[in-house]
Structures are given as structure tokens and as C-alpha cells.
Design a protein around this motif. Structure first.
Motif, PDB file in Angstrom:
ATOM      1  N   SER A 132      42.777  33.967  46.325  1.00  0.00           N
ATOM      2  CA  SER A 132      41.586  33.194  45.970  1.00  0.00           C
ATOM      3  C   SER A 132      40.381  33.628  46.794  1.00  0.00           C
ATOM      4  CB  SER A 132      41.842  31.702  46.169  1.00  0.00           C
ATOM      5  OG  SER A 132      42.032  31.409  47.533  1.00  0.00           O
ATOM      6  N   LEU A 133      39.232  33.316  46.241  1.00  0.00           N
ATOM      7  CA  LEU A 133      37.946  33.567  46.879  1.00  0.00           C
ATOM      8  C   LEU A 133      37.268  32.223  47.064  1.00  0.00           C
ATOM      9  CD1 LEU A 133      35.522  35.544  47.587  1.00  0.00           C
ATOM     10  CD2 LEU A 133      34.885  35.302  45.181  1.00  0.00           C
ATOM     11  N   ASN A 134      36.630  32.010  48.220  1.00  0.00           N
ATOM     12  CA  ASN A 134      35.826  30.798  48.391  1.00  0.00           C
ATOM     13  C   ASN A 134      34.477  31.178  48.978  1.00  0.00           C
ATOM     14  OD1 ASN A 134      35.601  29.798  51.399  1.00  0.00           O
ATOM     15  ND2 ASN A 134      37.692  30.567  51.196  1.00  0.00           N
ATOM     16  N   LEU A 135      33.444  30.513  48.457  1.00  0.00           N
ATOM     17  CA  LEU A 135      32.068  30.723  48.906  1.00  0.00           C
ATOM     18  C   LEU A 135      31.386  29.374  49.006  1.00  0.00           C
ATOM     19  CD1 LEU A 135      31.066  33.651  46.525  1.00  0.00           C
ATOM     20  CD2 LEU A 135      31.552  33.832  48.965  1.00  0.00           C
ATOM     21  N   SER A 158      40.524  31.330  41.911  1.00  0.00           N
ATOM     22  CA  SER A 158      41.617  32.306  41.989  1.00  0.00           C
ATOM     23  C   SER A 158      41.126  33.620  41.379  1.00  0.00           C
ATOM     24  CB  SER A 158      42.854  31.793  41.262  1.00  0.00           C
ATOM     25  OG  SER A 158      42.616  31.683  39.888  1.00  0.00           O
ATOM     26  N   LEU A 159      41.571  34.718  41.934  1.00  0.00           N
ATOM     27  CA  LEU A 159      41.177  36.028  41.410  1.00  0.00           C
ATOM     28  C   LEU A 159      42.030  36.429  40.211  1.00  0.00           C
ATOM     29  CD1 LEU A 159      40.412  37.958  44.709  1.00  0.00           C
ATOM     30  CD2 LEU A 159      38.848  36.742  43.191  1.00  0.00           C
ATOM     31  N   GLU A 160      43.166  35.771  40.043  1.00  0.00           N
ATOM     32  CA  GLU A 160      44.015  36.008  38.881  1.00  0.00           C
ATOM     33  C   GLU A 160      43.375  35.361  37.656  1.00  0.00           C
ATOM     34  OE1 GLU A 160      48.484  34.881  37.287  1.00  0.00           O
ATOM     35  OE2 GLU A 160      48.029  34.693  39.407  1.00  0.00           O
ATOM     36  N   ARG A 161      43.409  36.069  36.546  1.00  0.00           N
ATOM     37  CA  ARG A 161      42.827  35.551  35.302  1.00  0.00           C
ATOM     38  C   ARG A 161      43.936  35.380  34.268  1.00  0.00           C
ATOM     39  NH1 ARG A 161      37.467  35.692  35.412  1.00  0.00           N
ATOM     40  NH2 ARG A 161      37.119  35.872  33.184  1.00  0.00           N
ATOM     41  N   ASP A 162      43.736  34.406  33.383  1.00  0.00           N
ATOM     42  CA  ASP A 162      44.714  34.144  32.333  1.00  0.00           C
ATOM     43  C   ASP A 162      43.986  33.512  31.158  1.00  0.00           C
ATOM     44  OD1 ASP A 162      47.118  34.015  31.024  1.00  0.00           O
ATOM     45  OD2 ASP A 162      48.145  32.856  32.560  1.00  0.00           O
ATOM     46  N   GLU A 163      44.694  33.302  30.074  1.00  0.00           N
ATOM     47  CA  GLU A 163      44.109  32.687  28.884  1.00  0.00           C
ATOM     48  C   GLU A 163      44.410  31.199  28.874  1.00  0.00           C
ATOM     49  OE1 GLU A 163      45.156  33.056  24.279  1.00  0.00           O
ATOM     50  OE2 GLU A 163      44.303  34.900  25.132  1.00  0.00           O
ATOM     51  N   ASN A 164      43.385  30.379  28.648  1.00  0.00           N
ATOM     52  CA  ASN A 164      43.556  28.941  28.548  1.00  0.00           C
ATOM     53  C   ASN A 164      44.288  28.625  27.254  1.00  0.00           C
ATOM     54  OD1 ASN A 164      42.931  26.149  27.692  1.00  0.00           O
ATOM     55  ND2 ASN A 164      41.671  26.121  29.549  1.00  0.00           N
ATOM     56  N   PRO A 165      45.430  27.891  27.314  1.00  0.00           N
ATOM     57  CA  PRO A 165      46.203  27.641  26.094  1.00  0.00           C
ATOM     58  C   PRO A 165      45.484  26.735  25.090  1.00  0.00           C
ATOM     59  CG  PRO A 165      47.185  26.523  27.970  1.00  0.00           C
ATOM     60  CD  PRO A 165      46.073  27.359  28.495  1.00  0.00           C
ATOM     61  N   PHE A 166      44.517  25.936  25.517  1.00  0.00           N
ATOM     62  CA  PHE A 166      43.789  25.054  24.609  1.00  0.00           C
ATOM     63  C   PHE A 166      42.611  25.745  23.939  1.00  0.00           C
ATOM     64  CE2 PHE A 166      45.544  21.700  27.509  1.00  0.00           C
ATOM     65  CZ  PHE A 166      46.399  21.126  26.562  1.00  0.00           C
ATOM     66  N   THR A 167      41.857  26.532  24.708  1.00  0.00           N
ATOM     67  CA  THR A 167      40.624  27.126  24.178  1.00  0.00           C
ATOM     68  C   THR A 167      40.778  28.594  23.793  1.00  0.00           C
ATOM     69  OG1 THR A 167      39.842  27.826  26.354  1.00  0.00           O
ATOM     70  CG2 THR A 167      39.237  25.590  25.623  1.00  0.00           C
ATOM     71  N   GLY A 168      41.771  29.268  24.350  1.00  0.00           N
ATOM     72  CA  GLY A 168      41.952  30.691  24.086  1.00  0.00           C
ATOM     73  C   GLY A 168      41.038  31.580  24.912  1.00  0.00           C
ATOM     74  N   GLU A 169      40.166  30.977  25.752  1.00  0.00           N
ATOM     75  CA  GLU A 169      39.253  31.758  26.585  1.00  0.00           C
ATOM     76  C   GLU A 169      39.980  32.295  27.807  1.00  0.00           C
ATOM     77  OE1 GLU A 169      35.952  29.348  27.682  1.00  0.00           O
ATOM     78  OE2 GLU A 169      35.514  28.777  25.622  1.00  0.00           O
ATOM     79  N   ARG A 170      39.595  33.508  28.213  1.00  0.00           N
ATOM     80  CA  ARG A 170      40.143  34.075  29.456  1.00  0.00           C
ATOM     81  C   ARG A 170      39.243  33.650  30.608  1.00  0.00           C
ATOM     82  NH1 ARG A 170      44.169  37.142  29.923  1.00  0.00           N
ATOM     83  NH2 ARG A 170      43.536  38.257  31.774  1.00  0.00           N
ATOM     84  N   SER A 175      39.783  27.183  39.199  1.00  0.00           N
ATOM     85  CA  SER A 175      38.489  27.195  39.876  1.00  0.00           C
ATOM     86  C   SER A 175      38.039  25.758  40.064  1.00  0.00           C
ATOM     87  CB  SER A 175      37.475  27.956  39.017  1.00  0.00           C
ATOM     88  OG  SER A 175      36.187  27.863  39.575  1.00  0.00           O
ATOM     89  N   PHE A 176      37.471  25.434  41.236  1.00  0.00           N
ATOM     90  CA  PHE A 176      36.963  24.090  41.477  1.00  0.00           C
ATOM     91  C   PHE A 176      35.991  24.093  42.655  1.00  0.00           C
ATOM     92  CE2 PHE A 176      40.833  24.518  43.953  1.00  0.00           C
ATOM     93  CZ  PHE A 176      40.498  24.000  45.190  1.00  0.00           C
ATOM     94  N   TRP A 177      35.203  23.026  42.753  1.00  0.00           N
ATOM     95  CA  TRP A 177      34.300  22.803  43.882  1.00  0.00           C
ATOM     96  C   TRP A 177      34.938  21.810  44.835  1.00  0.00           C
ATOM     97  CZ3 TRP A 177      29.681  25.158  44.899  1.00  0.00           C
ATOM     98  CH2 TRP A 177      29.148  25.950  43.889  1.00  0.00           C
ATOM     99  N   ARG A 178      34.641  21.970  46.120  1.00  0.00           N
ATOM    100  CA  ARG A 178      35.138  21.042  47.138  1.00  0.00           C
ATOM    101  C   ARG A 178      33.989  20.633  48.045  1.00  0.00           C
ATOM    102  NH1 ARG A 178      39.021  23.327  51.718  1.00  0.00           N
ATOM    103  NH2 ARG A 178      37.047  23.619  52.806  1.00  0.00           N
ATOM    104  N   VAL A 179      33.806  19.322  48.225  1.00  0.00           N
ATOM    105  CA  VAL A 179      32.809  18.802  49.157  1.00  0.00           C
ATOM    106  C   VAL A 179      33.555  17.983  50.211  1.00  0.00           C
ATOM    107  CG1 VAL A 179      32.301  16.756  47.731  1.00  0.00           C
ATOM    108  CG2 VAL A 179      30.627  17.558  49.392  1.00  0.00           C
TER     109      VAL A 179
END
Length: 187
Positions: A132-135, A158-170, A175-179
């Protein structure tokens, strides 16, 4: 005579929230996008100049679980562990006021989802480990010579990419934000 350089060891347990998450994992409750509690801590070495390094650990129980009547997700969590570089305003400029910083690095991200019906564990019960990458950035300030407070906002991806089973988008596996806000102990 030149000034002596010094650096501080910083320890900072924190509490906060994750939000605006997206995932390519099968998220039956659609909980990744909801706000969840996160806790963890950072420990690092910050110079009086502009650079520092730190390790960061965060844990989010129930990351993919929403309080919904469907109850499709029995248990889930996300854990992050990273090594980061900190670029900050020098102490000679900020003195003992708030010290803003930028932070970024690479690490490990673990995501786990267990569906409640357990009918198809090979489809729905999944654990994933990825790089993963964090900035992000924040500010740190001290009330006494040894204790203070820290405010932090980061995006984890995460640097790993995959296809979303609901939308079909890669896209990123997760990915998320943390405060967070945390107590700071300086040594």
C-alpha cells in the motif's frame, strides 16, 4: 559557533475515523464507503530540520460492516503497517507552535471480510494482503517539553488493482481516507 543538531523520538497513539473508502473486493454490505473507527499508533525520529521517518500502524474493526438489517457481513477488518518519510517545517521557524508536516510512504495492507451466511466461503470469505501507499499531512504541537497533540489526515491505497464485481470497473483493491488525533510523547 554552529548550532548543535538534534532529533526527537516521537511516539503517538491515535484514535480517529476512516471515510470515503472504495474497494474492488466483494463488499456485500457496501460498508467500505461508510465511516468507521480506527485506532493505532506511530513511532518515529524527527529532526529539528525538515526530515523525519516513522512507522505507522492502524487497525479498523468492522471496516466492511454497516449497521444494516441485511447483516450480510459477519466480521471484517483492515490493518495497515507502513514506513513513512516526514517532511516538516523546521523547528527554527515554528519554535514551539504547531508544526505542519507532509507524510508519505509504502507499507502493507490487510483486508478481511467474512460473510454471515457462510454459504460460499470461497466467494465471500476473503482475506487480502497487498502493498500500500499512503500520503497525507497534519500538524503536531506540544503543551510541555515532552507531551503534545497531533492531527493527521492520510489517504491509503493498495497498489494491487482488481475489478469491482458490482460495477466492473478496475481500481485499487482498497482505498480510503483516515483522519486521526493523537497524544504525542517526545523523548
Amino acid at each position: 559557533m554552529p548550532a548543535t543538531a538534534h532529533a526527537d523520538w516521537i511516539i503517538s497513539p491515535f484514535l480517529g475515523a476512516t471515510f470515503a473508502g472504495t474497494t474492488a473486493l466483494l463488499d456485500l454490505d457496501q460498508g467500505a464507503g461508510s465511516t468507521q473507527v480506527v485506532f493505532g499508533g506511530s513511532a518515529g525520529w524527527w529532526t529539528a530540520g525538515v526530515l523525519g521517518v516513522e512507522g505507522d500502524f492502524g487497525y479498523v474493526p468492522r471496516f466492511f460492516k454497516r449497521d444494516s438489517p441485511t447483516g450480510l457481513v459477519a466480521d471484517s477488518n483492515v490493518a495497515t503497517l507502513g514506513l513513512d518519510v516526514v517532511v516538516t517545517t523546521p523547528v527554527s521557524i515554528t519554535r514551539e507552535s504547531l508544526r505542519p508536516y507532509l507524510v508519505g510512504g509504502l507499507g502493507w495492507m490487510h483486508a478481511s471480510i467474512d460473510e454471515s451466511l457462510n454459504l460460499f466461503p470461497e466467494l465471500f470469505g476473503r482475506a487480502s494482503n497487498s502493498v500500500s501507499l499512503n500520503l497525507g499531512g497534519g500538524a503536531i504541537g506540544f503543551f510541555t517539553p515532552r507531551t503534545g497533540v497531533r492531527f493527521d489526515l492520510r489517504q491509503f491505497r493498495s497498489l494491487e488493482r482488481d475489478e469491482n464485481p458490482f460495477t466492473g470497473e478496475r481500481g485499487p483493491l482498497l482505498s480510503f481516507w483516515r483522519v486521526t488525533v493523537g497524544v504525542v510523547i517526545r523523548r
